[in-house]
Design an enzyme around this catalytic site. Structure first.
Site, PDB file in Angstrom:
ATOM      1  N   HIS A  29       0.839  -1.209   0.000  1.00 47.78           N
ATOM      2  CA  HIS A  29       0.000   0.000   0.000  1.00 47.78           C
ATOM      3  C   HIS A  29       0.877   1.264   0.000  1.00 47.78           C
ATOM      4  CE1 HIS A  29      -2.975  -2.687   2.382  1.00 47.78           C
ATOM      5  NE2 HIS A  29      -3.534  -2.491   1.207  1.00 47.78           N
ATOM      6  N   LYS A  53     -17.020  -7.565   5.720  1.00 53.40           N
ATOM      7  CA  LYS A  53     -15.673  -8.139   5.812  1.00 53.40           C
ATOM      8  C   LYS A  53     -15.263  -8.264   7.269  1.00 53.40           C
ATOM      9  CE  LYS A  53     -12.602  -7.297   1.913  1.00 53.40           C
ATOM     10  NZ  LYS A  53     -11.527  -6.466   1.404  1.00 53.40           N
ATOM     11  N   ARG A 102      -2.341  -6.150  -8.343  1.00 47.81           N
ATOM     12  CA  ARG A 102      -1.271  -7.127  -8.153  1.00 47.81           C
ATOM     13  C   ARG A 102      -1.223  -8.106  -9.325  1.00 47.81           C
ATOM     14  NH1 ARG A 102      -3.078  -7.729  -2.152  1.00 47.81           N
ATOM     15  NH2 ARG A 102      -4.887  -7.141  -3.350  1.00 47.81           N
ATOM     16  N   SER A 140      -2.829  -7.857   2.708  1.00 49.83           N
ATOM     17  CA  SER A 140      -3.138  -7.802   4.146  1.00 49.83           C
ATOM     18  C   SER A 140      -3.545  -9.190   4.639  1.00 49.83           C
ATOM     19  CB  SER A 140      -4.261  -6.800   4.411  1.00 49.83           C
ATOM     20  OG  SER A 140      -3.885  -5.518   3.998  1.00 49.83           O
TER      21      SER A 140
HETATM   22  P1  ADP Z   1      -9.726  -3.919  -0.410  1.00 50.24           P
HETATM   23  O1  ADP Z   1     -10.192  -4.541   0.863  1.00 50.24           O
HETATM   24  O2  ADP Z   1     -10.574  -2.828  -0.923  1.00 50.24           O
HETATM   25  O3  ADP Z   1      -9.276  -4.895  -1.475  1.00 50.24           O
HETATM   26  P2  ADP Z   1      -7.025  -3.520   0.476  1.00 50.24           P
HETATM   27  O4  ADP Z   1      -6.758  -2.801   1.727  1.00 50.24           O
HETATM   28  O5  ADP Z   1      -6.785  -4.976   0.467  1.00 50.24           O
HETATM   29  O6  ADP Z   1      -8.454  -3.120   0.016  1.00 50.24           O
HETATM   30  O7  ADP Z   1      -6.188  -2.844  -0.698  1.00 50.24           O
HETATM   31  C1  ADP Z   1      -6.452  -1.534  -1.129  1.00 50.24           C
HETATM   32  C2  ADP Z   1      -5.912  -1.387  -2.523  1.00 50.24           C
HETATM   33  O8  ADP Z   1      -4.507  -1.599  -2.502  1.00 50.24           O
HETATM   34  C3  ADP Z   1      -6.469  -2.389  -3.535  1.00 50.24           C
HETATM   35  O9  ADP Z   1      -6.591  -1.738  -4.789  1.00 50.24           O
HETATM   36  C4  ADP Z   1      -5.417  -3.447  -3.601  1.00 50.24           C
HETATM   37  O10 ADP Z   1      -5.407  -4.113  -4.841  1.00 50.24           O
HETATM   38  C5  ADP Z   1      -4.163  -2.600  -3.420  1.00 50.24           C
HETATM   39  N1  ADP Z   1      -3.043  -3.373  -2.905  1.00 50.24           N
HETATM   40  C6  ADP Z   1      -3.017  -4.147  -1.799  1.00 50.24           C
HETATM   41  N2  ADP Z   1      -1.810  -4.730  -1.651  1.00 50.24           N
HETATM   42  C7  ADP Z   1      -1.050  -4.322  -2.695  1.00 50.24           C
HETATM   43  C8  ADP Z   1       0.289  -4.585  -3.139  1.00 50.24           C
HETATM   44  N3  ADP Z   1       1.069  -5.436  -2.490  1.00 50.24           N
HETATM   45  N4  ADP Z   1       0.716  -3.974  -4.271  1.00 50.24           N
HETATM   46  C9  ADP Z   1      -0.107  -3.150  -4.947  1.00 50.24           C
HETATM   47  N5  ADP Z   1      -1.376  -2.863  -4.609  1.00 50.24           N
HETATM   48  C10 ADP Z   1      -1.845  -3.435  -3.494  1.00 50.24           C
END
Ligand code: ADP
Length: 183
Positions: A29, A53, A102, A140
């Site tokens: 992030h 969630k 990703r 996450s």
């Molecule tokens: P959500 O629950 O909405 O999927 P996340 O907190 O998991 O949200 O992630 C927020 C955003 O960050 C999403 O667009 C996700 O694809 C992106 N993201 C999460 N981890 C990574 C990473 N390692 N590299 C690039 N983008 C990421």
């Protein structure tokens, strides 16, 4: 064209909203935010209250961690929102939703969400930034899984998040078992 000083006219700032669960924030992030700051004047990290969630950290805990990570970066604002993202975006001066991508597995969901948000507000665009090679495997969810089993997540999340994970899973803060990804 005369150069505008930062913060001179906030209405003209290029602002992006980066929404997500951030449960917890990872270097994946953070990398997206840092790269977005090369394009935008301001990034608003918007933590979603999502009743569907199951989360490990409360929204307040997540806000606190994100704020601590970006405490020295005044052009990153951290907030939380309930309800539709487009309604939250309308209350800000952002024109762009920022999302990270990703693998191809992210694409279908992201494509649907971006299309739905654009159908709800045709002035709103979603910008996707490709993950960096160092973080393509970081989510996450996997961080929580590995940490819950006592695996080392140092280097994938900031130290303050490592500490919070250890507290949640009641692991000793100094000694942690090292496990491989295939274990
Ligand atoms: P959500 O629950 O909405 O999927 P996340 O907190 O998991 O949200 O992630 C927020 C955003 O960050 C999403 O667009 C996700 O694809 C992106 N993201 C999460 N981890 C990574 C990473 N390692 N590299 C690039 N983008 C990421």
């Amino acid at each position: 064209m005369p150069q505008r000083k930062k913060g001179e006219n906030e209405d003209m700032d290029k602002v992006a909203i980066y929404p997500g669960s951030f449960d917890p924030i990872t270097y994946g992030h953070i990398d997206i935010v840092e790269r977005a700051l090369e394009i935008f004047d301001k990034v608003i990290i918007a933590i979603a209250h999502n009743a569907e969630k199951r989360s490990l950290f409360t929204v307040e805990e997540r806000l606190e961690m994100v704020r601590a990570v970006f405490k020295d970066t005044p052009n990153v604002i951290t907030d939380s929102f309930k309800g539709l993202l487009v309604d939250y975006v309308a209350k800000t001066n952002a024109k762009v939703i920022l999302r990270g991508l990703r693998a191809t597995s992210d694409f279908e969901y992201e494509f649907h969400m971006a299309s739905m948000n654009r159908s709800l507000n045709s002035h709103l665009d979603t910008l996707f930034m490709m993950t960096s090679k160092d973080y393509f495997f970081v989510s996450s969810r996997t961080i929580k899984e590995v940490a819950s089993l006592g695996g080392a997540v140092e280097g994938l999340v900031p130290d303050l998040v490592v500490r919070r994970l250890k507290e949640k899973f009641k692991l000793p803060v100094t000694k942690q078992k090292q496990i491989g990804w295939d274990d």
